[in-house]
Write a protein that holds these residues in place. Structure first.
Motif, PDB file in Angstrom:
ATOM      1  N   HIS A  16     -13.208 -26.988   2.542  1.00 30.77           N
ATOM      2  CA  HIS A  16     -12.726 -27.692   1.345  1.00 30.77           C
ATOM      3  C   HIS A  16     -11.483 -28.500   1.692  1.00 30.77           C
ATOM      4  O   HIS A  16     -10.522 -27.965   2.244  1.00 30.77           O
ATOM      5  CB  HIS A  16     -12.395 -26.706   0.229  1.00 30.77           C
ATOM      6  CG  HIS A  16     -11.873 -27.369  -1.016  1.00 30.77           C
ATOM      7  ND1 HIS A  16     -12.694 -28.013  -1.904  1.00 30.77           N
ATOM      8  CD2 HIS A  16     -10.602 -27.513  -1.506  1.00 30.77           C
ATOM      9  CE1 HIS A  16     -11.973 -28.519  -2.879  1.00 30.77           C
ATOM     10  NE2 HIS A  16     -10.700 -28.234  -2.665  1.00 30.77           N
ATOM     11  N   HIS A  17     -11.515 -29.791   1.324  1.00 30.44           N
ATOM     12  CA  HIS A  17     -10.356 -30.665   1.510  1.00 30.44           C
ATOM     13  C   HIS A  17      -9.631 -30.788   0.178  1.00 30.44           C
ATOM     14  O   HIS A  17     -10.216 -31.188  -0.833  1.00 30.44           O
ATOM     15  CB  HIS A  17     -10.806 -32.046   1.991  1.00 30.44           C
ATOM     16  CG  HIS A  17      -9.680 -33.015   2.142  1.00 30.44           C
ATOM     17  ND1 HIS A  17      -8.779 -32.948   3.184  1.00 30.44           N
ATOM     18  CD2 HIS A  17      -9.285 -34.059   1.365  1.00 30.44           C
ATOM     19  CE1 HIS A  17      -7.883 -33.921   3.047  1.00 30.44           C
ATOM     20  NE2 HIS A  17      -8.166 -34.610   1.953  1.00 30.44           N
ATOM     21  N   GLY A  48      -7.687 -15.904  -8.918  1.00 28.39           N
ATOM     22  CA  GLY A  48      -8.746 -15.888  -7.918  1.00 28.39           C
ATOM     23  C   GLY A  48      -9.640 -14.673  -7.997  1.00 28.39           C
ATOM     24  O   GLY A  48     -10.852 -14.753  -7.741  1.00 28.39           O
ATOM     25  N   ASP A  49      -9.071 -13.550  -8.366  1.00 33.33           N
ATOM     26  CA  ASP A  49      -9.855 -12.330  -8.532  1.00 33.33           C
ATOM     27  C   ASP A  49     -10.936 -12.529  -9.593  1.00 33.33           C
ATOM     28  O   ASP A  49     -12.080 -12.089  -9.434  1.00 33.33           O
ATOM     29  CB  ASP A  49      -8.923 -11.176  -8.917  1.00 33.33           C
ATOM     30  CG  ASP A  49      -9.666  -9.893  -9.189  1.00 33.33           C
ATOM     31  OD1 ASP A  49     -10.327  -9.374  -8.279  1.00 33.33           O
ATOM     32  OD2 ASP A  49      -9.590  -9.385 -10.335  1.00 33.33           O
ATOM     33  N   ALA A 126      -6.923 -21.499  -5.703  1.00 31.56           N
ATOM     34  CA  ALA A 126      -6.436 -22.838  -5.371  1.00 31.56           C
ATOM     35  C   ALA A 126      -7.587 -23.842  -5.338  1.00 31.56           C
ATOM     36  O   ALA A 126      -7.459 -24.971  -5.841  1.00 31.56           O
ATOM     37  CB  ALA A 126      -5.712 -22.808  -4.027  1.00 31.56           C
ATOM     38  N   VAL A 127      -8.710 -23.455  -4.758  1.00 33.02           N
ATOM     39  CA  VAL A 127      -9.878 -24.336  -4.726  1.00 33.02           C
ATOM     40  C   VAL A 127     -10.391 -24.578  -6.143  1.00 33.02           C
ATOM     41  O   VAL A 127     -10.758 -25.706  -6.507  1.00 33.02           O
ATOM     42  CB  VAL A 127     -10.986 -23.741  -3.830  1.00 33.02           C
ATOM     43  CG1 VAL A 127     -12.268 -24.583  -3.923  1.00 33.02           C
ATOM     44  CG2 VAL A 127     -10.510 -23.651  -2.384  1.00 33.02           C
ATOM     45  N   GLY A 132     -12.479 -27.324  -9.401  1.00 31.73           N
ATOM     46  CA  GLY A 132     -13.370 -26.730 -10.375  1.00 31.73           C
ATOM     47  C   GLY A 132     -14.153 -25.534  -9.865  1.00 31.73           C
ATOM     48  O   GLY A 132     -14.133 -25.200  -8.680  1.00 31.73           O
ATOM     49  N   PHE A 133     -14.874 -24.902 -10.793  1.00 32.65           N
ATOM     50  CA  PHE A 133     -15.579 -23.663 -10.461  1.00 32.65           C
ATOM     51  C   PHE A 133     -16.684 -23.873  -9.437  1.00 32.65           C
ATOM     52  O   PHE A 133     -16.885 -23.038  -8.549  1.00 32.65           O
ATOM     53  CB  PHE A 133     -16.159 -23.022 -11.719  1.00 32.65           C
ATOM     54  CG  PHE A 133     -16.968 -21.786 -11.435  1.00 32.65           C
ATOM     55  CD1 PHE A 133     -16.353 -20.623 -10.997  1.00 32.65           C
ATOM     56  CD2 PHE A 133     -18.351 -21.798 -11.552  1.00 32.65           C
ATOM     57  CE1 PHE A 133     -17.091 -19.480 -10.702  1.00 32.65           C
ATOM     58  CE2 PHE A 133     -19.101 -20.667 -11.266  1.00 32.65           C
ATOM     59  CZ  PHE A 133     -18.465 -19.504 -10.841  1.00 32.65           C
ATOM     60  N   GLU A 134     -17.411 -24.965  -9.551  1.00 27.97           N
ATOM     61  CA  GLU A 134     -18.531 -25.181  -8.624  1.00 27.97           C
ATOM     62  C   GLU A 134     -18.050 -25.210  -7.178  1.00 27.97           C
ATOM     63  O   GLU A 134     -18.676 -24.603  -6.294  1.00 27.97           O
ATOM     64  CB  GLU A 134     -19.261 -26.475  -8.962  1.00 27.97           C
ATOM     65  CG  GLU A 134     -20.504 -26.697  -8.110  1.00 27.97           C
ATOM     66  CD  GLU A 134     -21.305 -27.912  -8.539  1.00 27.97           C
ATOM     67  OE1 GLU A 134     -22.181 -28.341  -7.760  1.00 27.97           O
ATOM     68  OE2 GLU A 134     -21.056 -28.423  -9.652  1.00 27.97           O
ATOM     69  N   ALA A 135     -16.933 -25.889  -6.924  1.00 23.91           N
ATOM     70  CA  ALA A 135     -16.399 -25.960  -5.554  1.00 23.91           C
ATOM     71  C   ALA A 135     -15.948 -24.589  -5.083  1.00 23.91           C
ATOM     72  O   ALA A 135     -16.176 -24.200  -3.924  1.00 23.91           O
ATOM     73  CB  ALA A 135     -15.228 -26.939  -5.504  1.00 23.91           C
TER      74      ALA A 135
END
Length: 226
Positions: A16-17, A48-49, A126-127, A132-135
């Motif tokens: 992921h960039h 994140g959890d 962070a991602v 978004g959620f898909e990434a």
């Protein structure tokens, strides 16, 4: 913000960039390095959890469309527990890019299971915030892929199974005792003994108390069921 070379390399490892590089910097900043002008990753860990939990819930439902809640729950727990997060963190060498205070660094913080697990959850958040959620889900599925495929082998909680075995035979719950601890503070090794009322016992050694307890319970249960 321009990322350092090591963080750009880390982006490649997770696939992921970041459009917002500050999110990645925050995700790898431990509380021992926080300041009024530098946020740490604790709030990201909390988020994140939850993102990891949703991603895994979806993945497990899609993987086995006939599984009951009772079958899904132990699989889910095996995939999202701190040890699993830490193992993934080690595979992508997350420890190498952590920003730690001097005391935490000197005590081997880059290899600590709890610290790595927390940071992995922060990276997932962070991602999620960046794209978004898909990434975030896609990254989780890439990094956890083989674990999802083999989760049935890891989902059986040996301590719970041993307790159920004992209760079914009128015995009190198993007793776990720490026999020894060795190694440096940043990489301790524990030897745990599990014993039943009837005198049956086994012991095991591992890098955390929980792992040693599970290994001892598994060894005893396997012997009892033979």
């Amino acid at each position: 913000m321009k990322l350092s070379a090591d963080l750009r390399s880390f982006e490649g490892r997770i696939g992921h960039h970041f459009g917002r590089p500050d999110l990645l910097v925050r995700a790898v900043t431990h509380a021992s390095m926080s300041s009024p002008t530098r946020a740490d990753n604790q709030r990201l860990e909390f988020l994140g959890d939850r993102v990891l939990g949703l991603a895994m819930s979806e993945a497990l439902l899609a993987r086995d469309k006939s599984a009951s809640e009772g079958q899904l729950a132990p699989r889910f727990n095996a995939l999202v527990r701190k040890e699993a997060c830490a193992d993934v963190a080690k595979e992508i060498d997350l420890g190498a890019v952590l920003k730690l205070g001097r005391s935490e660094m000197m005590s081997g913080g880059r290899r600590k299971q709890a610290l790595l697990g927390d940071a992995m959850e922060a990276v997932i958040a962070a991602v999620y915030l960046d794209a978004g959620f898909e990434a975030a889900r896609d990254m989780v599925l890439r990094l956890w892929g083989k674990r999802i495929d083999s989760v049935d082998a890891d989902a059986r909680d040996a301590k719970t199974s041993l307790q159920e075995w004992a209760q079914a035979r009128g015995l009190t719950p198993p007793n776990y005792a720490e026999l020894a601890r060795s190694g440096p503070d940043h990489a301790p090794v524990f030897t745990i003994k599990v014993e039943l009322d009837n005198g049956d016992s086994e012991q095991a050694t591992a890098g955390s108390k929980r792992q040693a307890e599970q290994a001892a319970a598994k060894a005893l249960l396997e012997r009892l069921e033979r």
